[in-house]
Design a protein around this motif. Structure first.
Motif, PDB file in Angstrom:
ATOM      1  N   SER A 206      -8.615  -9.846  -4.062  1.00 26.17           N
ATOM      2  CA  SER A 206      -8.485  -8.832  -5.042  1.00 26.17           C
ATOM      3  C   SER A 206      -7.545  -9.446  -6.185  1.00 26.17           C
ATOM      4  O   SER A 206      -6.489  -8.608  -6.905  1.00 26.17           O
ATOM      5  N   LYS A 259      -7.699  -0.602  -9.605  1.00 27.81           N
ATOM      6  CA  LYS A 259      -7.042  -0.010  -8.303  1.00 27.81           C
ATOM      7  C   LYS A 259      -6.929  -1.053  -7.475  1.00 27.81           C
ATOM      8  O   LYS A 259      -6.109  -1.070  -6.424  1.00 27.81           O
ATOM      9  N   LYS A 260      -8.023  -1.960  -7.262  1.00 24.62           N
ATOM     10  CA  LYS A 260      -8.066  -3.264  -6.024  1.00 24.62           C
ATOM     11  C   LYS A 260      -6.782  -3.755  -6.419  1.00 24.62           C
ATOM     12  O   LYS A 260      -6.078  -4.289  -5.261  1.00 24.62           O
ATOM     13  N   LYS A 263      -3.586  -1.924  -5.245  1.00 19.87           N
ATOM     14  CA  LYS A 263      -3.287  -2.006  -3.907  1.00 19.87           C
ATOM     15  C   LYS A 263      -2.818  -3.062  -3.356  1.00 19.87           C
ATOM     16  O   LYS A 263      -1.856  -3.191  -2.461  1.00 19.87           O
ATOM     17  N   LYS A 264      -3.290  -4.385  -3.863  1.00 20.56           N
ATOM     18  CA  LYS A 264      -2.733  -5.650  -3.340  1.00 20.56           C
ATOM     19  C   LYS A 264      -1.369  -5.760  -3.893  1.00 20.56           C
ATOM     20  O   LYS A 264      -0.650  -6.570  -3.024  1.00 20.56           O
ATOM     21  N   LEU A 266       1.025  -4.081  -4.500  1.00 20.57           N
ATOM     22  CA  LEU A 266       1.900  -3.306  -3.580  1.00 20.57           C
ATOM     23  C   LEU A 266       2.236  -3.966  -2.210  1.00 20.57           C
ATOM     24  O   LEU A 266       3.436  -3.874  -1.580  1.00 20.57           O
ATOM     25  N   LEU A 309      -2.483   6.506  -9.638  1.00 27.78           N
ATOM     26  CA  LEU A 309      -1.841   5.982  -8.701  1.00 27.78           C
ATOM     27  C   LEU A 309      -0.668   7.248  -8.212  1.00 27.78           C
ATOM     28  O   LEU A 309      -0.237   7.727  -8.848  1.00 27.78           O
ATOM     29  N   THR A 313       3.499   6.900  -3.086  1.00 28.33           N
ATOM     30  CA  THR A 313       3.094   5.649  -2.375  1.00 28.33           C
ATOM     31  C   THR A 313       3.386   4.426  -3.580  1.00 28.33           C
ATOM     32  O   THR A 313       4.271   3.525  -3.078  1.00 28.33           O
ATOM     33  N   TYR A 314       3.311   4.616  -4.667  1.00 32.71           N
ATOM     34  CA  TYR A 314       3.741   3.498  -5.714  1.00 32.71           C
ATOM     35  C   TYR A 314       5.056   3.454  -6.408  1.00 32.71           C
ATOM     36  O   TYR A 314       5.546   2.526  -6.988  1.00 32.71           O
TER      37      TYR A 314
END
Length: 375
Positions: A206, A259-260, A263-264, A266, A309, A313-314
């Motif tokens: 990603s 989004k991909k 996530k990576k 993070l 997001l 989480t972020y």
């Protein structure tokens, strides 16, 4: 004995960095303090606009991509500041250069300054600010490059075959679409962006390769994904989505990539809050780097602010990242640890900076400010 001494020094440095990291991530972020540090950095950069801080021998041309990236962040700061001097400074640059893009007609780097022109047009509603950009982009659409994406083939950079390009040119196309309502700009953007992504995006990781020359190569056993290169992409996605209808299929295409990547990102943020210059090689690139990392803070904070997001989480990643970036601003306002111009993981130093790093920092600040309650 020498090896033991060097290991000991490295351990001390690592402990110091971790201690600084712990302090910086524990600090609360206040909107007025975000404004203050942004102003300090913006003012320092304007005062040192022609400075030579990372090894080049003469100042960048005002329309060069390096400065174009600065203006992208500076115009965000100008919209926040109580002082019109920042808008006036940007407007003077446009006027002195007759609102032209830089010298190469097709090259994405030379389109970057168009982002600032369009933002000034939005403020002042003066058609002359965007006419040269519209004329050049209309020509490109009527005479699209047929060049190959393969590296080192003739005229290969007439298309977006290196990931930096996805920050430089696509947002200009998206902005032209938004202000004119003419779908031809969006259609061209989608065709070229998809072609570039199909070529450069590693679906497993990603992340984007900087260009074809890094595909299949390993650095200390890891794939080579350049931090600033992916920072260009992540910020570019954000700046494009800003111009599109969230319900449109085009927006959803960019959102899927965004989004991909989020996530990576993070998962691979360093404990110190920055991102390693080789994103998968933290162990081999421990030096902080503030241009790529600032772009990640910008994009992640934007995602939280837009309800894309999850803040729980972020949010900690943004907080840790922003505090780390602020920790590399000198007392007089210079952002340090900006990797010099390049195309791959390398080195950065506390006393080296670059205009594009300032632009990334100001972009990050504009979203961190909103995230922590700034109006």
């Amino acid at each position: 004995m020498k090896l033991l001494k060097m290991k000991s020094i490295r351990n001390i440095l690592a402990s110091t960095v971790l201690a600084i990291s712990f302090i910086s991530t524990a600090q609360d972020i206040k909107p007025n303090e975000v404004e203050q540090i942004m102003k300090k950095v913006a003012d320092w950069q304007i005062d040192h606009f022609d400075g030579l801080y990372s090894g080049h021998t003469k100042p960048h041309h005002p329309l060069d991509w390096t400065n174009g990236a600065l203006y992208v962040g500076m115009v965000k700061w100008a919209a926040m500041a109580d002082d019109d001097k920042y808008y006036n400074w940007l407007k003077t640059i446009g006027e002195e250069n007759e609102w032209q893009l830089h010298r190469r007609k097709y090259h994405a780097d030379d389109h970057t300054v168009g982002q600032m022109y369009i933002e000034l047009y939005r403020k002042y509603n003066d058609e002359k600010m965007i006419e040269p950009t519209k004329e050049q982009f209309n020509f490109i659409m009527m005479h699209p490059s047929q060049s190959s994406f393969h590296w080192k083939t003739p005229y290969h950079q007439d298309r977006w075959n290196w990931c930096d390009a996805l920050f430089m040119s696509p947002p200009v196309w998206a902005k032209l679409y938004k202000i004119t309502g003419e779908k031809k700009y969006l259609d061209f953007l989608m065709t070229e962006f998809k072609a570039s992504t199909d070529f450069l995006f590693d679906k497993k990781e990603s992340l984007y390769y900087r260009d074809e020359s890094y595909m299949g190569k390993l650095d200390h056993g890891t794939k080579i994904f350049w931090a600033r290169g992916n920072g260009w992409v992540f910020a570019g996605l954000t700046n494009v989505m800003n111009e599109l209808d969230p319900k449109s299929k085009e927006y959803k295409y960019f959102l899927g990539i965004y989004k991909k990547m989020a996530k990576k990102l993070l998962a691979i943020q360093t404990p110190q809050g920055h991102w390693a210059m080789s994103l998968l090689g933290q162990d081999f690139y421990p030096t902080p780097e503030t241009s790529g990392s600032s772009f990640y803070v910008y994009g992640l904070a934007w995602g939280i602010n837009h309800g894309i997001l999850d803040k729980t989480t972020y949010g900690p990643a943004v907080k840790k990242g922003w505090n780390a970036m602020v920790g590399h601003v000198t007392d007089d306002g210079m952002l340090g640890y900006v990797q010099p111009i390049g195309a791959a993981p390398g080195k950065a130093w506390p006393d080296k900076t670059e205009v594009y790093g300032t632009g990334a920092f100001l972009s990050a600040g504009s979203e961190v400010y909103k995230l922590y309650g700034g109006q």
